[in-house]
Design a protein around this motif. Sequence first.
Motif, mmCIF file in Angstrom:
data_model
loop_
_atom_site.group_PDB
_atom_site.id
_atom_site.type_symbol
_atom_site.label_atom_id
_atom_site.label_comp_id
_atom_site.label_asym_id
_atom_site.label_seq_id
_atom_site.Cartn_x
_atom_site.Cartn_y
_atom_site.Cartn_z
ATOM 1 N N GLN A 103 12.593 -9.964 7.771
ATOM 2 C CA GLN A 103 12.021 -9.995 9.110
ATOM 3 C C GLN A 103 10.580 -10.509 9.094
ATOM 4 O OE1 GLN A 103 13.115 -6.613 11.861
ATOM 5 N NE2 GLN A 103 14.025 -5.801 9.984
ATOM 6 N N LEU A 104 9.827 -10.146 8.041
ATOM 7 C CA LEU A 104 8.455 -10.648 7.914
ATOM 8 C C LEU A 104 8.461 -12.169 7.750
ATOM 9 C CD1 LEU A 104 5.411 -10.285 7.542
ATOM 10 C CD2 LEU A 104 5.835 -9.819 5.121
ATOM 11 N N SER A 105 9.345 -12.685 6.917
ATOM 12 C CA SER A 105 9.438 -14.127 6.690
ATOM 13 C C SER A 105 9.849 -14.869 7.961
ATOM 14 C CB SER A 105 10.436 -14.426 5.574
ATOM 15 O OG SER A 105 10.040 -13.806 4.362
ATOM 16 N N GLU A 106 10.678 -14.233 8.769
ATOM 17 C CA GLU A 106 11.105 -14.856 10.029
ATOM 18 C C GLU A 106 9.978 -14.846 11.061
ATOM 19 O OE1 GLU A 106 14.521 -12.544 11.012
ATOM 20 O OE2 GLU A 106 15.900 -13.748 9.767
ATOM 21 N N ALA A 107 9.201 -13.749 11.081
ATOM 22 C CA ALA A 107 8.095 -13.640 12.038
ATOM 23 C C ALA A 107 6.913 -14.508 11.626
ATOM 24 C CB ALA A 107 7.652 -12.179 12.156
ATOM 25 N N CYS A 108 6.707 -14.661 10.321
ATOM 26 C CA CYS A 108 5.603 -15.462 9.780
ATOM 27 C C CYS A 108 6.222 -16.545 8.897
ATOM 28 C CB CYS A 108 4.651 -14.592 8.970
ATOM 29 S SG CYS A 108 3.963 -13.193 9.886
ATOM 30 N N GLU A 109 6.490 -17.693 9.477
ATOM 31 C CA GLU A 109 7.291 -18.713 8.806
ATOM 32 C C GLU A 109 6.648 -19.259 7.535
ATOM 33 O OE1 GLU A 109 8.306 -21.708 11.599
ATOM 34 O OE2 GLU A 109 9.507 -20.362 12.862
ATOM 35 N N GLY A 110 5.336 -19.114 7.409
ATOM 36 C CA GLY A 110 4.668 -19.608 6.204
ATOM 37 C C GLY A 110 4.895 -18.731 4.993
ATOM 38 N N VAL A 111 5.261 -17.465 5.209
ATOM 39 C CA VAL A 111 5.463 -16.528 4.102
ATOM 40 C C VAL A 111 6.743 -16.887 3.353
ATOM 41 C CG1 VAL A 111 5.850 -14.125 3.448
ATOM 42 C CG2 VAL A 111 4.203 -14.676 5.255
ATOM 43 N N LYS A 112 6.585 -17.241 2.088
ATOM 44 C CA LYS A 112 7.730 -17.687 1.289
ATOM 45 C C LYS A 112 8.275 -16.595 0.379
ATOM 46 C CE LYS A 112 5.693 -22.309 1.211
ATOM 47 N NZ LYS A 112 4.486 -21.892 1.963
ATOM 48 N N LYS A 113 7.392 -15.697 -0.079
ATOM 49 C CA LYS A 113 7.823 -14.653 -1.004
ATOM 50 C C LYS A 113 7.107 -13.342 -0.672
ATOM 51 C CE LYS A 113 8.693 -18.017 -4.633
ATOM 52 N NZ LYS A 113 8.446 -18.485 -6.017
ATOM 53 N N VAL A 114 7.858 -12.241 -0.780
ATOM 54 C CA VAL A 114 7.300 -10.914 -0.518
ATOM 55 C C VAL A 114 7.519 -10.053 -1.760
ATOM 56 C CG1 VAL A 114 7.326 -8.889 0.979
ATOM 57 C CG2 VAL A 114 7.845 -11.162 1.935
ATOM 58 N N PHE A 115 6.427 -9.601 -2.344
ATOM 59 C CA PHE A 115 6.467 -8.777 -3.550
ATOM 60 C C PHE A 115 6.142 -7.328 -3.213
ATOM 61 C CE2 PHE A 115 5.911 -12.937 -5.363
ATOM 62 C CZ PHE A 115 6.422 -12.873 -6.656
ATOM 63 N N ASP A 116 6.608 -6.431 -4.042
ATOM 64 C CA ASP A 116 6.231 -5.024 -3.978
ATOM 65 C C ASP A 116 6.526 -4.409 -5.340
ATOM 66 O OD1 ASP A 116 5.260 -2.665 -2.868
ATOM 67 O OD2 ASP A 116 7.227 -2.033 -2.142
ATOM 68 N N LYS A 117 6.157 -3.162 -5.520
ATOM 69 C CA LYS A 117 6.493 -2.441 -6.747
ATOM 70 C C LYS A 117 6.938 -1.042 -6.377
ATOM 71 C CE LYS A 117 1.813 -0.776 -7.670
ATOM 72 N NZ LYS A 117 1.298 -1.163 -6.357
ATOM 73 N N GLU A 118 7.830 -0.506 -7.162
ATOM 74 C CA GLU A 118 8.249 0.883 -7.002
ATOM 75 C C GLU A 118 7.523 1.729 -8.029
ATOM 76 O OE1 GLU A 118 12.434 1.487 -7.058
ATOM 77 O OE2 GLU A 118 12.837 -0.031 -5.515
ATOM 78 N N ARG A 119 7.041 2.874 -7.578
ATOM 79 C CA ARG A 119 6.340 3.807 -8.460
ATOM 80 C C ARG A 119 7.070 5.148 -8.423
ATOM 81 N NH1 ARG A 119 1.236 4.216 -10.485
ATOM 82 N NH2 ARG A 119 0.508 2.431 -9.247
ATOM 83 N N GLU A 120 7.647 5.518 -9.541
ATOM 84 C CA GLU A 120 8.266 6.828 -9.671
ATOM 85 C C GLU A 120 7.236 7.758 -10.299
ATOM 86 O OE1 GLU A 120 12.025 9.015 -11.930
ATOM 87 O OE2 GLU A 120 11.776 6.833 -12.065
ATOM 88 N N MET A 121 6.821 8.771 -9.544
ATOM 89 C CA MET A 121 5.746 9.661 -10.005
ATOM 90 C C MET A 121 6.322 10.957 -10.542
ATOM 91 S SD MET A 121 2.809 9.070 -7.117
ATOM 92 C CE MET A 121 1.709 10.168 -8.008
ATOM 93 N N LEU A 122 6.378 11.061 -11.863
ATOM 94 C CA LEU A 122 6.806 12.302 -12.472
ATOM 95 C C LEU A 122 5.667 13.322 -12.477
ATOM 96 C CD1 LEU A 122 8.624 9.916 -13.690
ATOM 97 C CD2 LEU A 122 9.306 11.617 -15.353
ATOM 98 N N SER A 123 4.437 12.816 -12.572
ATOM 99 C CA SER A 123 3.224 13.628 -12.452
ATOM 100 C C SER A 123 2.064 12.666 -12.289
ATOM 101 C CB SER A 123 3.016 14.498 -13.704
ATOM 102 O OG SER A 123 2.588 13.715 -14.801
ATOM 103 N N ALA A 124 0.828 13.197 -12.156
ATOM 104 C CA ALA A 124 -0.349 12.335 -12.063
ATOM 105 C C ALA A 124 -0.607 11.604 -13.373
ATOM 106 C CB ALA A 124 -1.575 13.163 -11.682
ATOM 107 N N SER A 125 -0.001 12.068 -14.450
ATOM 108 C CA SER A 125 -0.207 11.482 -15.772
ATOM 109 C C SER A 125 0.961 10.642 -16.258
ATOM 110 C CB SER A 125 -0.475 12.593 -16.805
ATOM 111 O OG SER A 125 -1.564 13.397 -16.422
#
Length: 336
Positions: free
Chosen positions: A222-244
């Motif tokens: 939907q972001l790529s459709e709304a903003c036609e210049g956007v070619k790639k969308v990155f993210d990361k998943e963070r699984e937090m077992l603790s603060a360490s």
Amino acid sequence: MKRIVTFGEVMMRLSPPAYAKFSQATSLDLAYGGGEANVAISLAYMGMDAVHVTRFPDNLIGKSATQFLRHHWVDTSSILYGGDLMGKYFLEKGAVHRSSKVVYEREKSSFAQVEPAMFNWNTIFQDADWFHWTGITPAISVGAAECCKEAIQFARSKGIIVSADINSRKNLWNYGKKQQDVMPELIAGCDVVIAGSRDIREIFGFDVEGNKEEEFINAAIQLSEACEGVKKVFDKEREMLSASHNRIQGKVWNGKRFIKAKKLDVTHIVDRVGTGDAYAAGVIYGLLHYQKDEEALSFATAACALKHTVEGDANIIALEDVQELMHGNTSGKIKR
């Protein structure tokens, strides 16, 4: 060598030594950091020509912050000086089940008072290949938002690739504008966006229902459709077992398909601050140097994971160390 320009505030970071609480501290460690500057430093350590654009107070503190950037091989020739105050943040680092805590003091900082006429983007973007900004900058003030808009428009007019880590932070928007009023137009000028489904949903109001993977894909499409210049969308998943102990996994919607990187286990976190910036720097380097999105994503994930082992805001890790982890060397053995 590719030339990367970043734009945003640099703050003084003050934190108790090691993992002490503020109530225990009798001294504070001093460093400097800011989302975009962290990206510039990371890229400089990877061998890139990195330029950071900002404004510092014209005093000893501002000159000290400039020296900090120079020490880490960042081009500071486009930094302006004026105003009286340096933005600051106080960090109490968490451990195991105790969360880290941050207190900001950045209102009326030198950077918060920037205006578009202050920056000569024609000179700044000379020979530039890439421009990077974050969603923090337009949240600081009207002037900062207008400067960011002007920089994006100029970069686009020169055919320079534009990326943004839009990290939606509603609590920063305190000057009468909402992120929904400002961010869509700025994001529309980007080629590459780093954002989670929540960030995209909050800014654009998209319906992104589904499981975690489906939410991200739906939001990215939907972001790529709304903003036609956007070619790639990155993210990361963070699984937090603790603060360490966290697990990190990069992902991307490249306009055609969804890709996930191999998950990396970070078992002993030294400093979590700036890990998203390390990921952004990895995305930029990866897209400029690898033909396959899988490789670029793997590189970015490795850069992010390694930042958890580095004290301070910036990922001062050499290119070859990122590449080793990218290719599966997790031993951490001594190199002699």
